[in-house]
Write a protein that holds these residues in place. Structure first.
Motif, PDB file in Angstrom:
ATOM      1  N   ILE A  99      28.064   7.066 -21.526  1.00 28.26           N
ATOM      2  CA  ILE A  99      28.856   8.544 -21.404  1.00 28.26           C
ATOM      3  C   ILE A  99      27.997   8.927 -20.935  1.00 28.26           C
ATOM      4  O   ILE A  99      28.686  10.498 -21.011  1.00 28.26           O
ATOM      5  CB  ILE A  99      29.023   8.072 -24.017  1.00 28.26           C
ATOM      6  CG1 ILE A  99      29.540   7.315 -23.860  1.00 28.26           C
ATOM      7  CG2 ILE A  99      28.975   9.486 -24.140  1.00 28.26           C
ATOM      8  CD1 ILE A  99      29.431   6.649 -25.281  1.00 28.26           C
ATOM      9  N   LEU A 100      26.882   8.939 -20.593  1.00 27.76           N
ATOM     10  CA  LEU A 100      25.614  10.171 -20.226  1.00 27.76           C
ATOM     11  C   LEU A 100      26.605  10.377 -18.909  1.00 27.76           C
ATOM     12  O   LEU A 100      26.679  11.503 -18.177  1.00 27.76           O
ATOM     13  CB  LEU A 100      24.588   9.320 -20.824  1.00 27.76           C
ATOM     14  CG  LEU A 100      23.509  10.673 -20.070  1.00 27.76           C
ATOM     15  CD1 LEU A 100      23.375  11.596 -20.324  1.00 27.76           C
ATOM     16  CD2 LEU A 100      22.656   9.759 -19.143  1.00 27.76           C
ATOM     17  N   VAL A 101      26.502  10.044 -18.239  1.00 26.55           N
ATOM     18  CA  VAL A 101      27.320   9.710 -16.965  1.00 26.55           C
ATOM     19  C   VAL A 101      28.654  10.351 -17.079  1.00 26.55           C
ATOM     20  O   VAL A 101      28.715  11.898 -15.986  1.00 26.55           O
ATOM     21  CB  VAL A 101      27.550   8.396 -16.084  1.00 26.55           C
ATOM     22  CG1 VAL A 101      28.525   8.235 -14.895  1.00 26.55           C
ATOM     23  CG2 VAL A 101      26.165   6.839 -15.603  1.00 26.55           C
ATOM     24  N   ILE A 102      29.298  10.059 -17.739  1.00 25.84           N
ATOM     25  CA  ILE A 102      31.063  11.231 -17.817  1.00 25.84           C
ATOM     26  C   ILE A 102      30.822  12.788 -18.271  1.00 25.84           C
ATOM     27  O   ILE A 102      31.624  13.388 -17.964  1.00 25.84           O
ATOM     28  CB  ILE A 102      32.222  10.039 -18.715  1.00 25.84           C
ATOM     29  CG1 ILE A 102      32.168   8.883 -18.628  1.00 25.84           C
ATOM     30  CG2 ILE A 102      32.754  11.073 -19.609  1.00 25.84           C
ATOM     31  CD1 ILE A 102      32.809   8.279 -19.232  1.00 25.84           C
ATOM     32  N   GLY A 103      29.712  12.530 -19.227  1.00 28.20           N
ATOM     33  CA  GLY A 103      28.928  14.100 -19.752  1.00 28.20           C
ATOM     34  C   GLY A 103      29.049  15.015 -18.953  1.00 28.20           C
ATOM     35  O   GLY A 103      29.299  15.885 -18.684  1.00 28.20           O
ATOM     36  N   ILE A 104      27.692  13.862 -18.506  1.00 29.37           N
ATOM     37  CA  ILE A 104      27.377  15.010 -16.972  1.00 29.37           C
ATOM     38  C   ILE A 104      28.278  15.116 -16.099  1.00 29.37           C
ATOM     39  O   ILE A 104      28.495  16.107 -15.392  1.00 29.37           O
ATOM     40  CB  ILE A 104      26.337  14.208 -16.591  1.00 29.37           C
ATOM     41  CG1 ILE A 104      24.718  13.147 -17.470  1.00 29.37           C
ATOM     42  CG2 ILE A 104      25.802  14.620 -14.938  1.00 29.37           C
ATOM     43  CD1 ILE A 104      24.121  13.685 -16.894  1.00 29.37           C
ATOM     44  N   VAL A 105      29.242  14.589 -15.609  1.00 31.46           N
ATOM     45  CA  VAL A 105      30.385  14.757 -14.739  1.00 31.46           C
ATOM     46  C   VAL A 105      31.450  15.525 -14.709  1.00 31.46           C
ATOM     47  O   VAL A 105      31.808  16.456 -14.549  1.00 31.46           O
ATOM     48  CB  VAL A 105      31.101  13.654 -14.224  1.00 31.46           C
ATOM     49  CG1 VAL A 105      32.544  13.981 -13.760  1.00 31.46           C
ATOM     50  CG2 VAL A 105      29.981  13.131 -13.747  1.00 31.46           C
ATOM     51  N   ALA A 106      31.097  15.985 -16.631  1.00 32.96           N
ATOM     52  CA  ALA A 106      32.499  16.362 -17.026  1.00 32.96           C
ATOM     53  C   ALA A 106      31.563  17.890 -17.015  1.00 32.96           C
ATOM     54  O   ALA A 106      32.539  18.545 -16.788  1.00 32.96           O
ATOM     55  CB  ALA A 106      32.845  15.753 -18.092  1.00 32.96           C
ATOM     56  N   ALA A 107      30.000  18.324 -17.308  1.00 29.62           N
ATOM     57  CA  ALA A 107      30.386  19.391 -17.440  1.00 29.62           C
ATOM     58  C   ALA A 107      29.777  20.426 -15.628  1.00 29.62           C
ATOM     59  O   ALA A 107      30.006  21.273 -16.002  1.00 29.62           O
ATOM     60  CB  ALA A 107      28.345  18.964 -17.549  1.00 29.62           C
ATOM     61  N   ARG A 108      29.476  19.267 -14.859  1.00 34.85           N
ATOM     62  CA  ARG A 108      29.544  19.929 -14.058  1.00 34.85           C
ATOM     63  C   ARG A 108      30.499  20.394 -13.282  1.00 34.85           C
ATOM     64  O   ARG A 108      30.993  21.377 -12.414  1.00 34.85           O
ATOM     65  CB  ARG A 108      29.048  19.346 -12.555  1.00 34.85           C
ATOM     66  CG  ARG A 108      27.558  18.301 -12.964  1.00 34.85           C
ATOM     67  CD  ARG A 108      26.156  18.125 -11.754  1.00 34.85           C
ATOM     68  NE  ARG A 108      27.115  18.492 -10.524  1.00 34.85           N
ATOM     69  CZ  ARG A 108      26.497  18.881  -9.424  1.00 34.85           C
ATOM     70  NH1 ARG A 108      25.801  18.297  -9.849  1.00 34.85           N
ATOM     71  NH2 ARG A 108      26.572  19.413  -8.911  1.00 34.85           N
ATOM     72  N   VAL A 109      32.053  19.749 -13.263  1.00 36.34           N
ATOM     73  CA  VAL A 109      32.915  20.064 -13.292  1.00 36.34           C
ATOM     74  C   VAL A 109      33.737  21.165 -14.222  1.00 36.34           C
ATOM     75  O   VAL A 109      34.065  22.403 -13.622  1.00 36.34           O
ATOM     76  CB  VAL A 109      34.648  19.148 -13.701  1.00 36.34           C
ATOM     77  CG1 VAL A 109      35.741  19.114 -13.564  1.00 36.34           C
ATOM     78  CG2 VAL A 109      34.098  17.677 -12.601  1.00 36.34           C
ATOM     79  N   ALA A 110      33.212  21.786 -15.432  1.00 39.39           N
ATOM     80  CA  ALA A 110      33.366  22.394 -16.253  1.00 39.39           C
ATOM     81  C   ALA A 110      32.445  23.813 -16.103  1.00 39.39           C
ATOM     82  O   ALA A 110      33.690  25.311 -16.191  1.00 39.39           O
ATOM     83  CB  ALA A 110      33.771  22.345 -17.429  1.00 39.39           C
ATOM     84  N   PHE A 111      31.499  24.009 -15.282  1.00 39.87           N
ATOM     85  CA  PHE A 111      31.060  24.657 -15.112  1.00 39.87           C
ATOM     86  C   PHE A 111      30.762  25.005 -13.506  1.00 39.87           C
ATOM     87  O   PHE A 111      28.845  25.916 -12.839  1.00 39.87           O
ATOM     88  CB  PHE A 111      29.334  24.599 -15.216  1.00 39.87           C
ATOM     89  CG  PHE A 111      29.566  24.798 -17.384  1.00 39.87           C
ATOM     90  CD1 PHE A 111      29.706  25.755 -17.715  1.00 39.87           C
ATOM     91  CD2 PHE A 111      29.362  23.853 -17.683  1.00 39.87           C
ATOM     92  CE1 PHE A 111      30.092  25.672 -19.107  1.00 39.87           C
ATOM     93  CE2 PHE A 111      29.332  23.016 -19.012  1.00 39.87           C
ATOM     94  CZ  PHE A 111      29.445  24.886 -20.189  1.00 39.87           C
ATOM     95  N   PHE A 112      31.115  24.134 -12.144  1.00 41.74           N
ATOM     96  CA  PHE A 112      31.374  24.556 -11.360  1.00 41.74           C
ATOM     97  C   PHE A 112      31.775  25.555 -10.819  1.00 41.74           C
ATOM     98  O   PHE A 112      32.690  26.983 -11.356  1.00 41.74           O
ATOM     99  CB  PHE A 112      32.365  23.362 -10.400  1.00 41.74           C
ATOM    100  CG  PHE A 112      32.871  23.540  -9.389  1.00 41.74           C
ATOM    101  CD1 PHE A 112      31.015  22.773  -8.367  1.00 41.74           C
ATOM    102  CD2 PHE A 112      33.070  24.598  -8.467  1.00 41.74           C
ATOM    103  CE1 PHE A 112      31.492  23.690  -6.906  1.00 41.74           C
ATOM    104  CE2 PHE A 112      33.610  24.665  -6.700  1.00 41.74           C
ATOM    105  CZ  PHE A 112      32.206  23.762  -6.580  1.00 41.74           C
ATOM    106  N   ASP A 113      30.713  26.504  -9.938  1.00 40.18           N
ATOM    107  CA  ASP A 113      30.744  27.823  -9.284  1.00 40.18           C
ATOM    108  C   ASP A 113      31.598  28.317  -7.960  1.00 40.18           C
ATOM    109  O   ASP A 113      30.219  27.265  -7.213  1.00 40.18           O
ATOM    110  CB  ASP A 113      29.796  28.817  -9.849  1.00 40.18           C
ATOM    111  CG  ASP A 113      30.095  30.055  -8.938  1.00 40.18           C
ATOM    112  OD1 ASP A 113      30.768  30.659  -9.151  1.00 40.18           O
ATOM    113  OD2 ASP A 113      28.787  30.640  -9.048  1.00 40.18           O
TER     114      ASP A 113
END
Length: 88
Positions: A51-65
């Protein structure tokens, strides 16, 4: 004496680090066996990890610049300019 161990003697078992494993004398099996509680804790831990891995990857995708690569290009130009000023 035939060179064999007597029937009452058990051979020692060792863990991967070379430590002897305690054996139950009644059954001949190691005493420390994983129970249902430890399996449950292991499953909860593995679930939390993923769950932590999926959350980190999702946050990186959402906030990718996408401009990050362009910023590195300008940083490279600045360092080249500073090196030419210093004469390195």
């Amino acid at each position: 004496m035939s060179g064999r161990f007597p029937a009452s003697m058990r051979q020692s078992e060792f863990d991967p680090y070379g430590e002897p494993i305690a054996q139950d004398l009644r059954e001949g099996r190691p005493t420390a066996r994983p129970g249902s509680l430890s399996r449950g804790i292991l499953r909860v831990g593995v679930g939390l990890f993923w769950i932590l891995v999926i959350g980190i990857v999702a946050a990186r995708v959402a906030f990718f610049d996408p401009d990050v690569a362009a910023k590195f290009g300008s940083l490279s130009a600045i360092t080249t300019f500073v090196q030419s000023l210093v004469g390195a």
